[in-house]
Write a protein that holds these residues in place. Structure first.
Motif, PDB file in Angstrom:
ATOM      1  N   UNK A 118       0.663  -1.328  -0.061  1.00 38.67           N
ATOM      2  CA  UNK A 118      -0.086  -0.152   0.110  1.00 38.67           C
ATOM      3  C   UNK A 118       1.052   1.172  -0.011  1.00 38.67           C
ATOM      4  N   UNK A 119       0.503   2.155  -1.064  1.00 37.72           N
ATOM      5  CA  UNK A 119       1.398   3.252  -1.075  1.00 37.72           C
ATOM      6  C   UNK A 119       1.263   4.273   0.214  1.00 37.72           C
ATOM      7  N   UNK A 120       0.187   4.209   0.736  1.00 36.46           N
ATOM      8  CA  UNK A 120      -0.326   5.244   1.843  1.00 36.46           C
ATOM      9  C   UNK A 120       0.612   4.543   3.139  1.00 36.46           C
ATOM     10  N   UNK A 121       1.142   3.663   3.250  1.00 32.62           N
ATOM     11  CA  UNK A 121       1.879   3.021   4.383  1.00 32.62           C
ATOM     12  C   UNK A 121       3.416   3.753   4.238  1.00 32.62           C
ATOM     13  N   UNK A 122       3.753   4.304   3.071  1.00 30.64           N
ATOM     14  CA  UNK A 122       4.815   5.105   3.157  1.00 30.64           C
ATOM     15  C   UNK A 122       4.912   6.559   3.664  1.00 30.64           C
ATOM     16  N   UNK A 123       3.543   6.984   3.449  1.00 36.26           N
ATOM     17  CA  UNK A 123       2.989   8.242   3.826  1.00 36.26           C
ATOM     18  C   UNK A 123       1.704   8.090   4.062  1.00 36.26           C
ATOM     19  N   UNK A 124       1.173   8.275   5.278  1.00 34.93           N
ATOM     20  CA  UNK A 124      -0.302   8.352   5.340  1.00 34.93           C
ATOM     21  C   UNK A 124      -1.273   9.168   4.650  1.00 34.93           C
ATOM     22  N   UNK A 125      -0.365  10.366   4.258  1.00 36.51           N
ATOM     23  CA  UNK A 125      -1.046  11.568   3.585  1.00 36.51           C
ATOM     24  C   UNK A 125      -1.250  11.147   1.976  1.00 36.51           C
ATOM     25  N   UNK A 126      -0.535  10.023   1.614  1.00 35.64           N
ATOM     26  CA  UNK A 126      -0.580   9.976   0.019  1.00 35.64           C
ATOM     27  C   UNK A 126      -1.791   9.616  -0.432  1.00 35.64           C
ATOM     28  N   UNK A 127      -2.409  10.015  -1.414  1.00 32.26           N
ATOM     29  CA  UNK A 127      -3.657   9.924  -2.030  1.00 32.26           C
ATOM     30  C   UNK A 127      -3.809   9.276  -3.638  1.00 32.26           C
ATOM     31  N   UNK A 128      -2.791   9.761  -4.276  1.00 28.42           N
ATOM     32  CA  UNK A 128      -2.407   9.402  -5.579  1.00 28.42           C
ATOM     33  C   UNK A 128      -1.161   8.993  -6.004  1.00 28.42           C
ATOM     34  N   UNK A 129      -1.102   7.775  -6.830  1.00 28.96           N
ATOM     35  CA  UNK A 129      -0.002   7.342  -7.193  1.00 28.96           C
ATOM     36  C   UNK A 129      -0.077   7.677  -8.753  1.00 28.96           C
ATOM     37  N   UNK A 130       0.765   8.016  -9.602  1.00 30.59           N
ATOM     38  CA  UNK A 130       0.981   8.155 -10.930  1.00 30.59           C
ATOM     39  C   UNK A 130       2.060   7.552 -11.599  1.00 30.59           C
ATOM     40  N   UNK A 131       1.872   6.639 -12.630  1.00 22.85           N
ATOM     41  CA  UNK A 131       2.943   5.979 -13.099  1.00 22.85           C
ATOM     42  C   UNK A 131       2.967   6.247 -14.782  1.00 22.85           C
ATOM     43  N   UNK A 132       4.153   6.695 -15.123  1.00 24.16           N
ATOM     44  CA  UNK A 132       4.061   7.241 -16.522  1.00 24.16           C
ATOM     45  C   UNK A 132       5.246   6.056 -17.101  1.00 24.16           C
ATOM     46  N   UNK A 133       4.796   5.472 -18.174  1.00 25.22           N
ATOM     47  CA  UNK A 133       5.978   4.362 -18.487  1.00 25.22           C
ATOM     48  C   UNK A 133       6.533   4.698 -19.658  1.00 25.22           C
ATOM     49  N   UNK A 134       7.696   4.599 -19.681  1.00 25.92           N
ATOM     50  CA  UNK A 134       8.767   5.366 -20.642  1.00 25.92           C
ATOM     51  C   UNK A 134       9.377   4.344 -21.545  1.00 25.92           C
ATOM     52  N   UNK A 135       9.495   3.129 -21.188  1.00 28.58           N
ATOM     53  CA  UNK A 135      10.336   2.034 -22.224  1.00 28.58           C
ATOM     54  C   UNK A 135       9.330   1.546 -22.933  1.00 28.58           C
ATOM     55  N   UNK A 136       9.703   0.951 -24.206  1.00 23.73           N
ATOM     56  CA  UNK A 136       8.715   0.505 -25.079  1.00 23.73           C
ATOM     57  C   UNK A 136       8.601  -0.886 -25.069  1.00 23.73           C
ATOM     58  N   UNK A 137       9.711  -1.662 -24.784  1.00 23.50           N
ATOM     59  CA  UNK A 137       9.868  -3.105 -25.152  1.00 23.50           C
ATOM     60  C   UNK A 137       9.955  -3.959 -23.800  1.00 23.50           C
ATOM     61  N   UNK A 138       9.109  -4.844 -23.207  1.00 21.64           N
ATOM     62  CA  UNK A 138       9.459  -5.505 -22.150  1.00 21.64           C
ATOM     63  C   UNK A 138       8.237  -6.644 -22.155  1.00 21.64           C
ATOM     64  N   UNK A 139       8.246  -7.624 -21.400  1.00 22.94           N
ATOM     65  CA  UNK A 139       7.351  -8.916 -21.252  1.00 22.94           C
ATOM     66  C   UNK A 139       7.362  -9.013 -19.641  1.00 22.94           C
ATOM     67  N   UNK A 140       6.052  -9.253 -19.250  1.00 16.42           N
ATOM     68  CA  UNK A 140       5.778  -9.330 -17.737  1.00 16.42           C
ATOM     69  C   UNK A 140       5.761  -7.959 -17.293  1.00 16.42           C
ATOM     70  N   UNK A 141       5.804  -7.623 -16.262  1.00 13.17           N
ATOM     71  CA  UNK A 141       5.903  -6.340 -15.419  1.00 13.17           C
ATOM     72  C   UNK A 141       4.505  -5.900 -15.500  1.00 13.17           C
ATOM     73  N   UNK A 142       3.383  -6.665 -15.115  1.00 11.43           N
ATOM     74  CA  UNK A 142       2.164  -6.223 -15.067  1.00 11.43           C
ATOM     75  C   UNK A 142       1.754  -5.738 -13.902  1.00 11.43           C
ATOM     76  N   UNK A 143       1.013  -4.344 -13.727  1.00 11.95           N
ATOM     77  CA  UNK A 143       0.795  -3.699 -12.757  1.00 11.95           C
ATOM     78  C   UNK A 143      -0.556  -4.084 -12.192  1.00 11.95           C
ATOM     79  N   UNK A 163      -3.454   5.607  -9.865  1.00 16.12           N
ATOM     80  CA  UNK A 163      -4.223   4.766  -8.839  1.00 16.12           C
ATOM     81  C   UNK A 163      -4.359   5.364  -7.641  1.00 16.12           C
ATOM     82  N   UNK A 164      -5.358   4.899  -6.620  1.00 14.40           N
ATOM     83  CA  UNK A 164      -5.449   5.036  -5.358  1.00 14.40           C
ATOM     84  C   UNK A 164      -4.370   4.739  -4.551  1.00 14.40           C
ATOM     85  N   UNK A 165      -3.662   5.540  -3.662  1.00 13.08           N
ATOM     86  CA  UNK A 165      -2.677   4.998  -2.809  1.00 13.08           C
ATOM     87  C   UNK A 165      -3.291   4.185  -1.717  1.00 13.08           C
ATOM     88  N   UNK A 166      -4.731   4.183  -1.430  1.00 12.57           N
ATOM     89  CA  UNK A 166      -4.995   3.338  -0.528  1.00 12.57           C
ATOM     90  C   UNK A 166      -5.886   1.861  -0.986  1.00 12.57           C
TER      91      UNK A 166
END
Length: 199
Positions: A118-143, A163-166
């Motif tokens: 849970x991201x909010x365990x890193x900081x209880x105030x976290x609300x949103x996590x934003x992930x921007x994918x930069x690399x083109x070619x990979x297999x696996x690594x599903x979120x 995604x929600x940090x909760x």
């Protein structure tokens, strides 16, 4: 409105980065990625197992205020993430998510993974996590978002998952190639990180 409804229902949205970032902004982000120092991480903030390299732009340690790690190098990316259009979009999903508290590049090579957490365990105030994918070619690594549907997101280059940090989530093992993301976390405030660390 559609994004907001989906976020409220499932705790995440998955969009094309070009609906949020300009081409020039993506070029700036990639340019900083090429120069940023990396460190190996095998255990996450909340003791979850991981195996990846991290390039830190904005850090948010327990008991401290957020701070930029290398202002000259990292400030252009921080400015992009804090721009009015980005913050307004984030607030359309979570109205209190107005402060960027943490940002980093996550580099996941073959065999890399990030265990459920849970991201909010890193900081209880976290609300949103934003992930921007930069690399083109990979297999696996599903979120995987552990919501009511256990949704799986396979991010393609220049796609964004917000995604929600909760909600628990994880990244499955990268089977080949390289999975590179810019990840940031938003909160309602810039006060000291209130996470308790058990020694």
């Amino acid at each position: 409105m559609k994004d907001c409804t989906k976020f409220q229902d499932l705790g995440y949205i998955h969009i094309n980065a070009l609906s949020l970032f300009t081409g020039q902004e993506l070029e700036t982000i990639n340019r900083v990625l090429e120069s940023i120092p990396l460190e190996e991480v095998s255990v996450g903030d909340t003791s979850e197992k991981s195996n990846m390299e991290v390039g830190r732009l904005l850090v948010d340690y327990p008991g401290e205020l957020p701070r930029v790690t290398n202002s000259e190098l990292c400030r252009p990316v921080i400015n992009i993430l804090e721009s009015n259009d980005k913050i307004n979009f984030f607030r359309s999903l979570a109205p209190k998510a107005k402060c960027l508290r943490r940002a980093q590049f996550n580099i996941m090579n073959e065999g890399s993974f990030l265990d459920i957490h849970l991201d909010c365990e890193s900081n209880p105030d976290y609300l949103l996590a934003v992930s921007l994918q930069l690399e083109e070619s990979y297999e696996g690594g599903e979120f995987i978002i552990h919501n009511k549907n256990n949704n799986k997101v396979k991010l393609k280059q220049f796609e964004v998952c917000i995604s929600s940090c909760k909600i628990n989530h994880e990244v499955t093992k990268v089977l080949s190639g390289k999975r590179v993301t810019l990840v940031c976390f938003l909160s309602s405030n810039m006060r000291e990180n209130s996470r308790n660390v058990v020694s």
